[in-house]
Write an enzyme that holds these catalytic residues in place. Structure first.
Site, PDB file in Angstrom:
ATOM      1  N   THR A   5      -9.158  -0.100   3.410  1.00  0.00           N
ATOM      2  CA  THR A   5      -8.673  -0.793   2.214  1.00  0.00           C
ATOM      3  C   THR A   5      -7.989  -2.110   2.579  1.00  0.00           C
ATOM      4  OG1 THR A   5      -8.284   1.378   1.230  1.00  0.00           O
ATOM      5  CG2 THR A   5      -7.323  -0.516   0.098  1.00  0.00           C
ATOM      6  N   GLU A  10       0.834  -1.210   0.000  1.00  0.00           N
ATOM      7  CA  GLU A  10       0.000   0.000   0.000  1.00  0.00           C
ATOM      8  C   GLU A  10       0.867   1.257   0.000  1.00  0.00           C
ATOM      9  OE1 GLU A  10      -2.685   1.529  -0.297  1.00  0.00           O
ATOM     10  OE2 GLU A  10      -4.346   0.725   0.859  1.00  0.00           O
ATOM     11  N   ASP A  11       0.340   2.349  -0.521  1.00  0.00           N
ATOM     12  CA  ASP A  11       1.030   3.630  -0.388  1.00  0.00           C
ATOM     13  C   ASP A  11       0.883   4.163   1.031  1.00  0.00           C
ATOM     14  OD1 ASP A  11      -1.700   4.091  -0.683  1.00  0.00           O
ATOM     15  OD2 ASP A  11      -1.484   5.721  -2.135  1.00  0.00           O
ATOM     16  N   ARG A  13       1.373  12.799  -8.207  1.00  0.00           N
ATOM     17  CA  ARG A  13       1.942  11.455  -8.009  1.00  0.00           C
ATOM     18  C   ARG A  13       3.393  11.365  -8.456  1.00  0.00           C
ATOM     19  NH1 ARG A  13      -2.398   8.006  -6.853  1.00  0.00           N
ATOM     20  NH2 ARG A  13      -4.350   8.411  -7.945  1.00  0.00           N
ATOM     21  N   ASP A  35      -4.407   4.612   6.120  1.00  0.00           N
ATOM     22  CA  ASP A  35      -5.035   5.738   6.809  1.00  0.00           C
ATOM     23  C   ASP A  35      -6.012   5.155   7.833  1.00  0.00           C
ATOM     24  OD1 ASP A  35      -5.845   8.419   7.242  1.00  0.00           O
ATOM     25  OD2 ASP A  35      -7.330   8.337   5.653  1.00  0.00           O
ATOM     26  N   PHE A  78      -2.462  15.706   5.356  1.00  0.00           N
ATOM     27  CA  PHE A  78      -2.680  15.210   4.007  1.00  0.00           C
ATOM     28  C   PHE A  78      -1.371  15.326   3.234  1.00  0.00           C
ATOM     29  CE2 PHE A  78      -4.009  15.261  -0.404  1.00  0.00           C
ATOM     30  CZ  PHE A  78      -4.835  14.162  -0.419  1.00  0.00           C
TER      31      PHE A  78
HETATM   32  P1  IMP Z   1      -7.839   3.770   4.149  1.00  0.00           P
HETATM   33  O1  IMP Z   1      -8.611   2.730   3.405  1.00  0.00           O
HETATM   34  O2  IMP Z   1      -8.713   4.626   5.020  1.00  0.00           O
HETATM   35  O3  IMP Z   1      -6.673   3.232   4.915  1.00  0.00           O
HETATM   36  O4  IMP Z   1      -7.326   4.801   3.080  1.00  0.00           O
HETATM   37  C1  IMP Z   1      -6.336   4.451   2.264  1.00  0.00           C
HETATM   38  C2  IMP Z   1      -6.372   5.235   0.978  1.00  0.00           C
HETATM   39  O5  IMP Z   1      -6.789   6.608   1.132  1.00  0.00           O
HETATM   40  C3  IMP Z   1      -4.966   5.289   0.485  1.00  0.00           C
HETATM   41  O6  IMP Z   1      -4.643   4.160  -0.286  1.00  0.00           O
HETATM   42  C4  IMP Z   1      -4.942   6.582  -0.299  1.00  0.00           C
HETATM   43  O7  IMP Z   1      -5.364   6.334  -1.613  1.00  0.00           O
HETATM   44  C5  IMP Z   1      -5.947   7.475   0.398  1.00  0.00           C
HETATM   45  N1  IMP Z   1      -5.264   8.436   1.307  1.00  0.00           N
HETATM   46  C6  IMP Z   1      -5.295   8.435   2.655  1.00  0.00           C
HETATM   47  N2  IMP Z   1      -4.561   9.435   3.170  1.00  0.00           N
HETATM   48  C7  IMP Z   1      -4.034  10.096   2.104  1.00  0.00           C
HETATM   49  C8  IMP Z   1      -3.155  11.243   1.984  1.00  0.00           C
HETATM   50  O8  IMP Z   1      -2.699  11.881   2.954  1.00  0.00           O
HETATM   51  N3  IMP Z   1      -2.841  11.618   0.716  1.00  0.00           N
HETATM   52  C9  IMP Z   1      -3.298  10.969  -0.394  1.00  0.00           C
HETATM   53  N4  IMP Z   1      -4.111   9.888  -0.324  1.00  0.00           N
HETATM   54  C10 IMP Z   1      -4.476   9.456   0.917  1.00  0.00           C
HETATM   55 MG    MG Z   2      -4.251   3.941  -2.223  1.00  0.00          MG
END
Ligand code: IMP
Ligand code: MG
Length: 185
Positions: free
Chosen positions: A117, A109-110, A175, A113, A162
């Site tokens: 996901t 994963e990138d 990106r 948060d 962010f």
């Molecule tokens: P999660 O499912 O809540 O963990 O969110 C994960 C996804 O939200 C990541 O794969 C990103 O695509 C997006 N995301 C969450 N925080 C950021 C951020 O600070 N910048 C850009 N994308 C983010």
């Molecule tokens: Mg992502």
């Protein structure tokens, strides 16, 4: 101006927002390379399946595998969150079907948060009879994380700012930036 200053300026404007450099390209490159070596050691003797989460993880994944010295297989999944009602955290997956039975899978994963996901991906893989499922994320926001799944490998833990760059976007922009930037307050 040096090439580094052009490709990796201290401040970038993306649409209506201003971002400031947070983690420099050089630091990132070293950290990702070190993780590649750790993964090579941990997975030696097997050919793991690295599952890259599109779009954000493609830069991290590309650098990660080139810092490794064992063979890996790659698959990609597109994960989309539906946040219409905000708190449901429903994530839909889009990928090609394949066999994961008895394989060692690493979700790449990138950023983790809230964690919706990876929770969805772990649920999906749980029905595919893999030998192991682990998680590697370039970034993690521990203060936002809502789940118990262990993030096995992580390059940086960051505050709830962010961020963009190194694959991460703001409205699909930013990106390509080789350093990581955070929203300027
Ligand atoms: P999660 O499912 O809540 O963990 O969110 C994960 C996804 O939200 C990541 O794969 C990103 O695509 C997006 N995301 C969450 N925080 C950021 C951020 O600070 N910048 C850009 N994308 C983010
Ligand atoms: Mg992502």
């Amino acid at each position: 101006m040096s090439d580094n200053k052009v490709r990796s300026p201290d401040i970038v404007n993306i649409m209506d927002l201003k971002f400031e450099k947070f983690i420099d390209q050089k630091d990132i490159d070293e950290r990702v390379k070190a993780l590649g070596e750790i993964l090579s050691d941990d997975y030696r003797g097997t050919v793991p399946v690295f599952m890259g989460v599109l779009n954000g993880a493609f830069v991290f994944l590309a650098d990660l595998i080139r810092g490794m010295n064992i063979a890996v297989e790659l698959v990609f999944v597109r994960a989309e969150s539906y946040r219409g009602t905000e708190s449901t955290g429903e994530v839909s997956l889009n990928m090609l079907e394949r066999d994961y039975s008895s394989r060692d899978v690493l979700i790449v994963e990138d950023i983790v948060d809230k964690g919706h996901t990876i929770d969805r991906l772990i649920e999906y893989l749980g029905s595919k009879n893999p030998n192991s499922v682990k998680i590697a994320s370039f970034l993690k926001k521990p203060n936002a994380y809502q789940y118990e799944h262990r993030i096995d490998y992580c390059c940086y833990e960051i505050p709830n700012d962010f961020v963009v760059g190194y694959g991460l976007d703001y409205n699909q922009m930013g990106r390509e930036l080789p350093s990581l930037y955070k929203l300027k307050s």
